[in-house]
Design an enzyme around this catalytic site. Sequence first.
Site, mmCIF file in Angstrom:
data_model
loop_
_atom_site.group_PDB
_atom_site.id
_atom_site.type_symbol
_atom_site.label_atom_id
_atom_site.label_comp_id
_atom_site.label_asym_id
_atom_site.label_seq_id
_atom_site.Cartn_x
_atom_site.Cartn_y
_atom_site.Cartn_z
ATOM 1 N N CYS A 190 0.860 -1.195 0.000
ATOM 2 C CA CYS A 190 0.000 0.000 0.000
ATOM 3 C C CYS A 190 0.892 1.240 0.000
ATOM 4 O O CYS A 190 1.458 1.609 1.042
ATOM 5 C CB CYS A 190 -0.918 -0.023 1.222
ATOM 6 S SG CYS A 190 -1.900 1.471 1.398
ATOM 7 N N CYS A 207 -0.231 4.043 2.257
ATOM 8 C CA CYS A 207 -0.008 3.814 3.694
ATOM 9 C C CYS A 207 1.476 3.969 4.055
ATOM 10 O O CYS A 207 1.814 4.564 5.072
ATOM 11 C CB CYS A 207 -0.438 2.403 4.100
ATOM 12 S SG CYS A 207 -2.013 1.877 3.445
ATOM 13 N N ASP A 208 2.361 3.411 3.255
ATOM 14 C CA ASP A 208 3.762 3.273 3.671
ATOM 15 C C ASP A 208 4.760 4.072 2.834
ATOM 16 O O ASP A 208 5.957 4.053 3.117
ATOM 17 C CB ASP A 208 4.153 1.782 3.619
ATOM 18 C CG ASP A 208 3.287 0.951 4.564
ATOM 19 O OD1 ASP A 208 3.103 1.385 5.707
ATOM 20 O OD2 ASP A 208 2.776 -0.098 4.147
#
Length: 306
Positions: free
Chosen positions: A134, A137-138
């Site tokens: 993701c 997200c990261d």
Amino acid sequence: MKRIYDMLVIGGGPGGYTAALYAARAGLSVAVLEKLSAGGQMALTDTVDNYPGFPEGIDGFSLGENMQLQAERFGAETVLTEVLELDLSPAEKAVRTSDGMFWGKTVVFATGASPRPLGLPNEDFFTGRGLHYCAACDGMRYKGKTVAVIGGGDSAVADALSLARIAEKVIIVHRRDTLRATKVYHQTLLDAPNVEFRWNSEVAELLGQGKLAGIKLKHVQTGEESELDLDGVFVSIGREPATALAKGQLELDERDYIVAGENTATSLPGVYAVGDVRTKALRQIVTAVSDGAYAAHEAEHYLAGQ
Ligand code: NAP
């Protein structure tokens, strides 16, 4: 004695527990049927930095537990069990689990979707240690670093473009010689000064000790192998929704997601789909919780009309 809940929620991720929270606060009887523990995919995320209200971020497992506790404070029940079979058509919807039968006047599908893995040895080990699924997200962890994106579809391209704004260099690794992604993206990517391509290439091996340090590539035509030194790798080769239980009962799209709009209503009255399992453009925690609130709202109206 046969107990019929106002709402049965299948899956205890952010969408599921938000539906439970809103429904319980509205006075409905609710049970969340969850196989493992609260949080779903989110629970596997080290730090969630894009969910508002946590200026320092929060680990996904704790966020999931908090969502569970919050819903339970208003009377929602959690049942740790595996759902085996469903009959969603009758007014009293029947759910067979590993711990017996449950009945609900409404059912919220919150079973999620998982990223498709590469299927390589060590993949689990490196996940979160340089290997991610993701970018939203990261990606921020890789400011000024070199990363690869695996895949050639719209998701891979969108991930590569957003990572190119953060990382120093982005290398797209694709198993064909052309992108599957929508044409409009191609020129933007080709024009990006810090995006490179490795065409006709598959990831043959994940390299590193303790943390991912690079990948071994194999040319799909010549079989020639090469290595790339990398700080991070983002796998973006599609997702698999958990909809086996819904097949034959709810309308699914060509990729097996449950067809449902913003109001989360599915093809069957009294059945709602929230979070990553439904057809939608953006699969994030914030959009899942939004779905959960909507499903509870719709369920309330449905029950009032019964
Ligand atoms: P996708 O379109 O199925 O693309 C998956 C990509 O991964 C393909 O390029 C595929 O290669 C590759 N791939 C699959 N399995 C692989 C493997 N084992 N090893 C290496 N590569 C592999 O999936 P997606 O990109 O996640 O998109 C899903 C849907 O969401 C699509 O309908 C897409 O249009 C939509 N979407 C839209 C947007 C947008 O509109 N902005 C953004 C994201 C997603 P091949 O090409 O060789 O099959």
